[in-house]
Design a protein around this motif. Structure first.
Motif, PDB file in Angstrom:
ATOM      1  N   SER A 238     -46.098  54.044  24.161  1.00  0.00           N
ATOM      2  CA  SER A 238     -44.640  53.962  24.015  1.00  0.00           C
ATOM      3  C   SER A 238     -44.080  52.813  24.843  1.00  0.00           C
ATOM      4  O   SER A 238     -43.137  52.140  24.414  1.00  0.00           O
ATOM      5  CB  SER A 238     -43.986  55.297  24.422  1.00  0.00           C
ATOM      6  OG  SER A 238     -44.018  55.501  25.818  1.00  0.00           O
ATOM      7  N   PHE A 242     -42.034  49.778  23.337  1.00  0.00           N
ATOM      8  CA  PHE A 242     -40.664  49.626  23.839  1.00  0.00           C
ATOM      9  C   PHE A 242     -40.376  48.172  24.184  1.00  0.00           C
ATOM     10  O   PHE A 242     -39.267  47.662  23.953  1.00  0.00           O
ATOM     11  CB  PHE A 242     -40.466  50.519  25.070  1.00  0.00           C
ATOM     12  CG  PHE A 242     -39.106  50.401  25.702  1.00  0.00           C
ATOM     13  CD1 PHE A 242     -38.001  51.016  25.123  1.00  0.00           C
ATOM     14  CD2 PHE A 242     -38.929  49.672  26.861  1.00  0.00           C
ATOM     15  CE1 PHE A 242     -36.740  50.906  25.702  1.00  0.00           C
ATOM     16  CE2 PHE A 242     -37.681  49.557  27.447  1.00  0.00           C
ATOM     17  CZ  PHE A 242     -36.577  50.176  26.870  1.00  0.00           C
ATOM     18  N   LYS A 295     -31.194  56.140  29.049  1.00  0.00           N
ATOM     19  CA  LYS A 295     -31.201  55.579  27.689  1.00  0.00           C
ATOM     20  C   LYS A 295     -32.589  55.055  27.324  1.00  0.00           C
ATOM     21  O   LYS A 295     -33.068  55.262  26.203  1.00  0.00           O
ATOM     22  CB  LYS A 295     -30.168  54.464  27.570  1.00  0.00           C
ATOM     23  CG  LYS A 295     -30.037  53.874  26.164  1.00  0.00           C
ATOM     24  CD  LYS A 295     -28.924  52.842  26.112  1.00  0.00           C
ATOM     25  CE  LYS A 295     -28.710  52.317  24.685  1.00  0.00           C
ATOM     26  NZ  LYS A 295     -29.917  51.683  24.136  1.00  0.00           N
ATOM     27  N   GLU A 296     -33.231  54.380  28.258  1.00  0.00           N
ATOM     28  CA  GLU A 296     -34.582  53.864  27.992  1.00  0.00           C
ATOM     29  C   GLU A 296     -35.562  55.006  27.786  1.00  0.00           C
ATOM     30  O   GLU A 296     -36.442  54.932  26.902  1.00  0.00           O
ATOM     31  CB  GLU A 296     -35.022  52.984  29.158  1.00  0.00           C
ATOM     32  CG  GLU A 296     -34.283  51.660  29.241  1.00  0.00           C
ATOM     33  CD  GLU A 296     -34.588  50.897  30.517  1.00  0.00           C
ATOM     34  OE1 GLU A 296     -34.513  49.652  30.493  1.00  0.00           O
ATOM     35  OE2 GLU A 296     -34.892  51.539  31.547  1.00  0.00           O
ATOM     36  N   GLU A 298     -34.912  57.949  26.553  1.00  0.00           N
ATOM     37  CA  GLU A 298     -34.679  58.498  25.208  1.00  0.00           C
ATOM     38  C   GLU A 298     -35.387  57.648  24.149  1.00  0.00           C
ATOM     39  O   GLU A 298     -35.981  58.176  23.199  1.00  0.00           O
ATOM     40  CB  GLU A 298     -33.178  58.567  24.927  1.00  0.00           C
ATOM     41  CG  GLU A 298     -32.453  59.632  25.760  1.00  0.00           C
ATOM     42  CD  GLU A 298     -30.939  59.534  25.650  1.00  0.00           C
ATOM     43  OE1 GLU A 298     -30.466  58.682  24.862  1.00  0.00           O
ATOM     44  OE2 GLU A 298     -30.241  60.297  26.347  1.00  0.00           O
ATOM     45  N   GLU A 299     -35.334  56.332  24.308  1.00  0.00           N
ATOM     46  CA  GLU A 299     -36.013  55.448  23.356  1.00  0.00           C
ATOM     47  C   GLU A 299     -37.522  55.607  23.444  1.00  0.00           C
ATOM     48  O   GLU A 299     -38.221  55.631  22.419  1.00  0.00           O
ATOM     49  CB  GLU A 299     -35.621  53.992  23.625  1.00  0.00           C
ATOM     50  CG  GLU A 299     -34.171  53.662  23.295  1.00  0.00           C
ATOM     51  CD  GLU A 299     -33.856  52.191  23.511  1.00  0.00           C
ATOM     52  OE1 GLU A 299     -34.676  51.341  23.102  1.00  0.00           O
ATOM     53  OE2 GLU A 299     -32.807  51.892  24.104  1.00  0.00           O
ATOM     54  N   ASP A 302     -38.507  58.779  21.693  1.00  0.00           N
ATOM     55  CA  ASP A 302     -38.443  58.578  20.241  1.00  0.00           C
ATOM     56  C   ASP A 302     -39.699  57.891  19.729  1.00  0.00           C
ATOM     57  O   ASP A 302     -40.229  58.235  18.662  1.00  0.00           O
ATOM     58  CB  ASP A 302     -37.207  57.740  19.878  1.00  0.00           C
ATOM     59  CG  ASP A 302     -35.932  58.571  19.866  1.00  0.00           C
ATOM     60  OD1 ASP A 302     -36.024  59.822  19.809  1.00  0.00           O
ATOM     61  OD2 ASP A 302     -34.835  57.977  19.918  1.00  0.00           O
TER      62      ASP A 302
END
Length: 346
Positions: A238, A242, A295-296, A298-299, A302
């Motif tokens: 991830s 990212f 926020k990072e 959460e990405e 995902d």
């Protein structure tokens, strides 16, 4: 699958090929390896007609566009099924070459000559081939094993420090999942490894290859035991994705993933704090972890939800449970993943 490990052992490649029915070689490499070593390789196979396809280096080039370009070149040169495909490079070259070999004309014979530490200890061995697509690592691929691997540790002398760190990520992983003594040996010999002492490198390559070959031989198609090889990879993949595969290389991302996943194991009470501290301080000495924002995180989560290892929409983790031992966990609370990635613990 035969694996030949040594120093300056490409002299054996010509002999190996002369005993086959191969008439031509199609070599896939990248710009860096081509500039450094192509003449050396060609001198070992000068009795064969050879074609060379040169890829740009880097994970960001492990794409369907480059796979299609190789197909176009194969067709344009009239490559037939008596041609042997030869992968000459690191993990990106090996993964793409294996995929092309497995699919062109329904499969051509191929060999691997890995030139990076990561490729020598890991990616050249497992028969996993493929490329990244839509930001998801290795989401398209196949299982296709090379008939032989020629591992020459002298190639490692030209690697920059960062590439040694990349390979160490997988070496440490083998120690943490299977052989704690290997972890300790690598930890205690970091200076020799980074100075590229060939005897030390031979030791870690030989032991790492033995571990992976044994695991793969017992689970060739990744349906059971082989899942333990994914330790550090759930979060690691991830992080790679990212950053669009251009900030951290694979081995670095695995090192980061192992640190966060070790903390998750500590929080779950799976390991002792002393073991966690030993491993964290060792990994932290070669690569610093990252503080991620909400926020990072959460990405990142995902991205993890698209991991090919997942089962029933659960993010699958391989976590340590003792020195040199791990288990696969099919259901981990998302709050724990968030806590690990926030990094308040380091």
């Amino acid at each position: 699958m035969n694996i030949y490990i040594g120093k300056n052992n490409l002299c054996n490649l010509g002999t190996y090929l002369s005993d086959s029915s191969i008439h031509r070689l199609y070599i896939i490499t990248d710009e860096t390896v081509n500039d450094l070593y192509m003449e050396y390789l060609k001198s070992s196979v000068d009795d064969f007609n050879t074609y060379v396809y040169i890829l740009p280096p880097g994970e960001e080039n492990k794409s369907i566009d480059n796979v299609l370009s190789i197909y176009d070149d194969l067709i344009g040169k009239g490559i037939d099924r008596k041609t042997l495909i030869l992968s000459f490079g690191g993990g990106v070259v090996g993964d793409m070459t294996g995929f092309v070999a497995s699919t062109y004309k329904r499969g051509l014979r191929y060999l691997q000559i890995p030139t990076t530490l990561l490729a020598q200890v890991d990616s050249s061995i497992g028969g996993k081939t493929g490329f990244d697509y839509k930001g998801i690592k290795n989401i398209i691929g196949s299982f296709y094993f090379p008939e032989a691997i020629f591992t020459d540790v002298t190639f490692l002398k030209s690697l920059p420090k960062r590439e040694i760190t990349c390979g160490l990520g997988e070496v440490f992983k083998y120690g943490l999942i299977e052989d704690y003594n290997l972890f300790q040996f690598a930890k205690d010999n970091l200076d020799y490894i980074y100075s590229k002492d060939l005897d030390t490198l031979m030791s870690i390559v030989d032991r790492s290859v033995a571990i992976k070959k044994n695991i793969v031989s017992r689970d060739r198609y990744d349906v059971g035991l082989r899942n333990i090889l994914n330790f550090g990879h759930t979060i690691g993949h991830s992080i790679e994705a990212f950053y669009d595969f251009n900030k951290f290389n694979h081995g670095e991302a695995v090192i980061l993933g192992m640190m966060y996943e070790f903390y998750m194991a500590l929080e779950l009470g799976l390991i002792e704090k002393e073991y966690f501290q030993e491993v964290f301080h060792t990994l932290n000495s070669i690569l610093s972890p990252i503080l991620f924002s909400q926020k990072e995180i959460e990405e990142l989560i995902d991205i993890m939800r698209n991991d090919k290892k997942n089962v029933d929409n659960n993010i699958v983790f391989v976590l340590p449970v003792d020195k040199g031992k791990v288990h696969v966990f099919y259901s981990i609370e998302e709050d724990l993943i968030v806590k690990a990635l926030k990094g308040d613990w380091f």
